[in-house]
Write an enzyme that holds these catalytic residues in place. Structure first.
Site, PDB file in Angstrom:
ATOM      1  N   GLY A  31       0.823  -1.209   0.000  1.00  0.00           N
ATOM      2  CA  GLY A  31       0.000   0.000   0.000  1.00  0.00           C
ATOM      3  C   GLY A  31       0.849   1.248   0.000  1.00  0.00           C
ATOM      4  CG  LEU A  79       7.009   6.772   4.750  1.00  0.00           C
ATOM      5  CD1 LEU A  79       6.592   5.789   3.666  1.00  0.00           C
ATOM      6  CD2 LEU A  79       8.408   7.288   4.509  1.00  0.00           C
ATOM      7  CB  ALA A 117       6.166  10.723  16.406  1.00  0.00           C
ATOM      8  CB  CYS A 161      -1.574   8.726  10.465  1.00  0.00           C
ATOM      9  SG  CYS A 161      -0.972   7.474   9.328  1.00  0.00           S
ATOM     10  CE  LYS A 218      -4.354   4.216  11.107  1.00  0.00           C
ATOM     11  NZ  LYS A 218      -3.188   3.469  11.523  1.00  0.00           N
ATOM     12  CG  PHE A 244      -5.466  14.468   4.367  1.00  0.00           C
ATOM     13  CD1 PHE A 244      -5.105  13.547   3.394  1.00  0.00           C
ATOM     14  CD2 PHE A 244      -4.529  14.798   5.349  1.00  0.00           C
ATOM     15  CE1 PHE A 244      -3.837  12.986   3.372  1.00  0.00           C
ATOM     16  CE2 PHE A 244      -3.253  14.242   5.340  1.00  0.00           C
ATOM     17  CZ  PHE A 244      -2.898  13.335   4.350  1.00  0.00           C
ATOM     18  NE  ARG A 292      -6.279   6.949   3.422  1.00  0.00           N
ATOM     19  CZ  ARG A 292      -5.237   6.128   3.539  1.00  0.00           C
ATOM     20  NH1 ARG A 292      -5.361   4.967   4.155  1.00  0.00           N
ATOM     21  NH2 ARG A 292      -4.058   6.473   3.064  1.00  0.00           N
TER      22      ARG A 292
END
Ligand code: UDX
Ligand code: UDX
Length: 462
Positions: free
Chosen positions: A10, A159, A219, A272, A275, A334, A342
């Site tokens: 992915g 990343l 982080a 990210c 979540k 986003f 997302r």
């Protein structure tokens, strides 16, 4: 020569393997995925993801020491080192719904590794996982009856989308965590040796397993917290006449704080931040640290408030109703330079405006297809318009939701002429020239700045 495999081709797995293959010509690198269409795309000229610089690297290494395949079992059997970067979404069922990570793909992958292996291997956690997942993985992997031993190493990715290749080629740091046993340390060294092909040794940090797993969550939580912190201050700026850009500059020039990630906005998005923070919150609750959990949860709540208050500001400014009014949302992605929608705040704004019964038109240079898929349940109520000029025509308001630089280059005098008057602009990213827009005739509302309006009761620009 080592056989390096990545399970999950992915956004993370693909670019990571491409860069490893480029810098380690003596190793054979394979990325596998259960999604055959994705693998076919990796084998074609139309890669499944767009990242600047990625195609060049893939084309130069593919077929030499970089391969994409759906033959998962065969490649597991051949591999010495297996990176796992399958997705770990937030659970949508059962215990921990809405917060905990759904580890079913990870566990399934671990069992598949055991079944298809006939030699001992190093297994690298690349996906973001809750702290101590490695322990569960070690148990699954090492309870085999074949006499095989698997070392589990944590090597989280850092990343960011749009700069994934650059982040991988020139990382601020590479983090590798392992067991403090001789075998664990040998496994860590094997991963260090891969990265040492192109990353200066002082930027490769080695830690214990749990520190590495937790550092990734921490982080992302810190980065998101900076955005929520400046957004919290932006709300206060709007009430007091302070300007959040000036405050961010004044605060960020303190070298202990630094200037980055202090751009006030309509809120953070992406796959990210939310979540990972909710995952952290769930972990804290699991260990009975309820105050710590509440502290981090507030970062997400603040972000939700920011999106809601942006729309509420629009409704209030537009005479307390947007029902039946055409509103153009500039941006669906986003953030700029990605087609990813997302958790995009643009889509949250879109949904809230629909609840207020506005007629919503959304425009974006790259992300309309993805926006249409994400908004599938309300798609017939939304107009998807690639041309921003057409989107703004006959609109009462424009809401800038993504910081695409091209939105700052538009001819707003021409746009103003085609809009319903009084015309409003709500700049959710503070990328436009607000004074110039005000001079054209717009009523301008930015994030964390006093509004510039032509109405008598408000303070006009001075
Ligand atoms: C994902 C997570 O979002 C991130 O937290 C984690 O750090 C890495 O994995 P990303 O690469 O962006 O990041 O996800 P995605 O692009 O969805 O890739 C995951 C891939 O794994 C998909 O292509 C999926 O088909 C594949 N997969 C999933 C498998 O090959 N096997 C499985 O069992 C499950
Ligand atoms: C992030 C992390 O940066 C990366 O290290 C991690 O591996 C994955 O998550 P990404 O989600 O690609 O990367 O985007 P990022 O550039 O961090 O931006 C996240 C969101 O915050 C975007 O919606 C962005 O617009 C917003 N943002 C960022 C702000 O609103 N203000 C800022 O000052 C910075």
């Amino acid at each position: 020569m080592a056989n390096i495999l990545c399970i999950g081709a992915g956004f993370v797995g693909g670019p990571t393997m491409a860069v490893i293959a480029k810098h380690c010509p003596e190793h054979r690198v394979v990325a596998v995925d259960i999604n055959a269409a994705k693998i076919a795309a990796w084998q074609s000229d139309h890669l499944p993801i767009y990242e600047p610089g990625l195609k060049e690297i893939v084309l130069s290494a593919r077929g030499k020491n970089l391969f994409f395949s759906t033959e998962i079992e065969r490649h597991i059997a051949e591999a010495d080192i297996i990176f796992v970067s399958v997705n770990t979404p937030t659970k949508t069922f059962g215990q921990g719904t809405g917060k905990a990570a759904d580890l079913q793909y990870w566990e399934k992958t671990a069992r598949q590794i055991v079944e298809s292996s006939s030699s001992s291997k190093i297994v690298v956690e690349k996906s973001t996982l809750p702290v101590r997942t490695a322990e569960a993985m070690e148990r699954i992997l090492n309870s085999n009856e074949k006499g095989l031993f698997f070392d589990v190493v944590s090597n989280p990715e850092f990343l960011a989308e749009g700069t994934a290749v650059q982040d991988m080629q020139n990382p601020s740091r590479v983090l590798i965590g392992g067991r403090q046993t001789p075998s664990g340390q040998k496994a860590v060294q094997a991963i260090v040796d891969i990265y040492a092909h192109w990353v200066p040794r002082e930027r490769i940090i080695t830690t214990n397993l749990w520190s590495s797993e937790l550092s990734k969550l921490a982080a992302n939580a810190f980065l998101a917290q900076r955005v929520s912190s400046i957004n919290a201050i932006a709300n206060l700026c709007e009430r007091t006449g302070a300007d959040v850009t000036e405050v961010a500059h004044a605060v960020g020039t303190d070298t202990r704080i630094g200037p980055r990630f202090l751009r006030a906005s309509v809120g953070f998005g992406g796959s990210c931040f939310k979540k990972d923070i909710l995952n952290l919150v769930y972990l804290c609750e699991f260990y009975g640290l309820n105050e710590v959990a509440a502290y981090w949860e507030q970062v997400v709540r603040m972000n939700e408030y920011q999106q809601a208050s942006f729309v509420s500001k629009m409704v209030t400014a537009m005479f307390n109703t947007v029902a039946g009014k055409r509103v153009a949302i500039f941006g669906a992605a986003f953030k700029a330079h990605t087609s990813d929608t997302r958790e995009s705040p643009a889509l949250a704004v879109c949904r809230k405006l629909l609840e207020e019964r506005a007629h919503v038109v959304i425009t974006d240079p790259y992300a309309l297809e993805s926006a249409r898929a994400d908004l599938h349940d309300v798609a017939e109520q939304v107009i998807f318009e690639p041309d921003p000029y057409a989107a703004a025509r006959d609109a009462h308001a424009i809401a800038v939701a993504t910081e695409w630089p091209q939105f700052a280059e538009l001819d707003y005098a021409a746009i103003y002429e085609t809009m319903v008057h009084p015309a409003f602009i709500f700049d959710g990213r503070n990328i436009l020239d607000h004074k110039a827009l005000y001079d054209i005739g717009f009523n301008v509302y930015a994030v964390g700045k006093p509004p510039l309006t032509h109405f008598e009761s408000s303070n006009p620009a001075s």
